[in-house]
Design an enzyme around this catalytic site. Structure first.
Site, PDB file in Angstrom:
ATOM      1  N   ASP A  87       0.904  -0.969  -0.223  1.00 36.50           N
ATOM      2  CA  ASP A  87       0.039  -0.134   0.079  1.00 36.50           C
ATOM      3  C   ASP A  87       0.906   1.133  -0.292  1.00 36.50           C
ATOM      4  O   ASP A  87       2.529   0.782   0.435  1.00 36.50           O
ATOM      5  CB  ASP A  87      -1.351  -0.334   1.259  1.00 36.50           C
ATOM      6  CG  ASP A  87      -1.527   1.290   1.291  1.00 36.50           C
ATOM      7  OD1 ASP A  87      -2.312   1.897   0.615  1.00 36.50           O
ATOM      8  OD2 ASP A  87      -1.814   1.457   2.387  1.00 36.50           O
ATOM      9  N   ASP A 132      -0.026   4.925   1.183  1.00 34.02           N
ATOM     10  CA  ASP A 132      -0.559   6.128   2.317  1.00 34.02           C
ATOM     11  C   ASP A 132      -0.262   5.121   3.374  1.00 34.02           C
ATOM     12  O   ASP A 132      -0.446   4.096   3.786  1.00 34.02           O
ATOM     13  CB  ASP A 132      -1.857   6.628   2.066  1.00 34.02           C
ATOM     14  CG  ASP A 132      -1.916   7.484   0.631  1.00 34.02           C
ATOM     15  OD1 ASP A 132      -0.696   8.878   0.699  1.00 34.02           O
ATOM     16  OD2 ASP A 132      -2.971   7.868   0.345  1.00 34.02           O
ATOM     17  N   ASP A 173      -3.716  12.339   0.055  1.00 37.74           N
ATOM     18  CA  ASP A 173      -4.915  13.287   0.070  1.00 37.74           C
ATOM     19  C   ASP A 173      -5.390  14.123   1.187  1.00 37.74           C
ATOM     20  O   ASP A 173      -5.594  15.206   0.723  1.00 37.74           O
ATOM     21  CB  ASP A 173      -5.962  12.010  -0.280  1.00 37.74           C
ATOM     22  CG  ASP A 173      -6.420  11.091  -1.298  1.00 37.74           C
ATOM     23  OD1 ASP A 173      -5.063  12.060  -2.401  1.00 37.74           O
ATOM     24  OD2 ASP A 173      -6.445  10.175  -1.534  1.00 37.74           O
ATOM     25  N   ASP A 193      -4.941   3.535  -2.930  1.00 34.85           N
ATOM     26  CA  ASP A 193      -6.202   4.551  -3.787  1.00 34.85           C
ATOM     27  C   ASP A 193      -5.590   5.834  -3.156  1.00 34.85           C
ATOM     28  O   ASP A 193      -6.607   6.809  -3.908  1.00 34.85           O
ATOM     29  CB  ASP A 193      -7.663   4.043  -2.340  1.00 34.85           C
ATOM     30  CG  ASP A 193      -8.804   4.490  -3.260  1.00 34.85           C
ATOM     31  OD1 ASP A 193      -8.717   5.201  -4.092  1.00 34.85           O
ATOM     32  OD2 ASP A 193      -9.512   4.462  -1.941  1.00 34.85           O
ATOM     33  N   ASP A 248      -1.583  -1.265   5.515  1.00 37.39           N
ATOM     34  CA  ASP A 248      -1.840  -0.687   6.685  1.00 37.39           C
ATOM     35  C   ASP A 248      -3.623  -0.491   6.730  1.00 37.39           C
ATOM     36  O   ASP A 248      -4.187  -0.654   8.155  1.00 37.39           O
ATOM     37  CB  ASP A 248      -2.089   0.427   6.993  1.00 37.39           C
ATOM     38  CG  ASP A 248      -2.451   1.768   6.275  1.00 37.39           C
ATOM     39  OD1 ASP A 248      -2.628   2.839   6.661  1.00 37.39           O
ATOM     40  OD2 ASP A 248      -1.714   1.568   4.909  1.00 37.39           O
TER      41      ASP A 248
END
EC number: 3.1.3.74
Length: 241
Positions: A8, A10, A19, A99, A179
């Protein structure tokens, strides 16, 4: 026969959420209440589209956003981990499923010279339009009801592994390092040789711990980490096996 490492971005590679980090570029470093309140669960990408439009309308330029994003700190031990993977690329393939968006991830990997560590990045496509506004689109459409509308990480992972198999690349195991809540779906589909590595104290780890208390079946082993250095130790153990 390689091991596939899935990251992942972030709160895993970087120690924050890109973001929410970008909000520091807004006037007074905050978003108007009505914009904050416009978020609907499962529609984060659409929300970020409105945030980027607001920043553009307020005169926030690309170079300013880039400076903010590339100032995000890496998670503890992550630089060491990525350097370790680079030295052992004959043993690992490495992908990001995130994402966030393609512009932010590109900026960070470019600024830190870690592009070469990753074979592929799967994320929401983003670009600056002719007005200088950052625009972002959904990565794909899917029918998984556990995941946000724009991205099911399990669908992405399964498609990647299948495509690799068609090209004669078969992974001995998958190690999934993440996470968040949207990492739960891919992790629950891992097999018995695979390793789920949730970050300690974050949503993924709490969810997996709750699942094991409820005796919900999970095939893979679970190893919790706080620093990238702990991940190195486990990868060293796996490549010796």
């Amino acid at each position: 026969m390689k091991i596939l490492l899935v990251f992942d971005f972030d709160n895993t590679i970087i120690d924050d959420n890109s973001d929410t980090w970008i909000v520091q570029c807004a006037p007074e470093k905050k978003l108007p209440i009505e914009l904050q309140d416009s978020y609907e669960k499962g529609f984060w990408t659409e929300f970020m589209g409105r945030v980027f439009k607001y920043l553009g309308d307020e005169g926030v330029r690309e170079d300013e956003m880039k400076r903010a994003v590339t100032s995000m700190p890496f998670t503890l031990g992550m630089v060491e981990l990525l350097n370790f993977i680079r030295k052992n690329k004959d043993k690992f393939d490495c992908i990001i499923i995130s994402d966030s968006n393609s512009v932010f991830i590109d900026w960070v990997l470019e600024a830190t010279s870690f592009h070469d560590v990753f074979d592929k990045v799967f994320t929401n496509p983003a670009a600056f339009n002719s007005n200088g506004h950052l625009t972002v689109e959904s990565y794909h459409a899917h029918s998984c009801n556990r995941c946000p509308k724009n991205l099911c990480k399990n669908v992405v992972l399964v498609e990647f592994v299948d495509k690799q198999l068609q090209q004669g690349v078969n992974y001995t195991r998958i190690v999934y390092i993440g996470d968040g809540g949207n990492d739960v779906c891919p992790v629950t589909f891992l097999k018995k040789n695979d390793v789920a590595m949730p970050r300690k104290g974050y949503t993924l780890q709490k969810t997996l711990s709750r699942m094991s208390q409820n005796l919900e079946p999970m095939e893979s082993s679970v190893i919790v980490w706080s620093s990238g250095v702990e991940i190195i130790s486990h990868l060293q153990f796996l490549i010796k096996e």
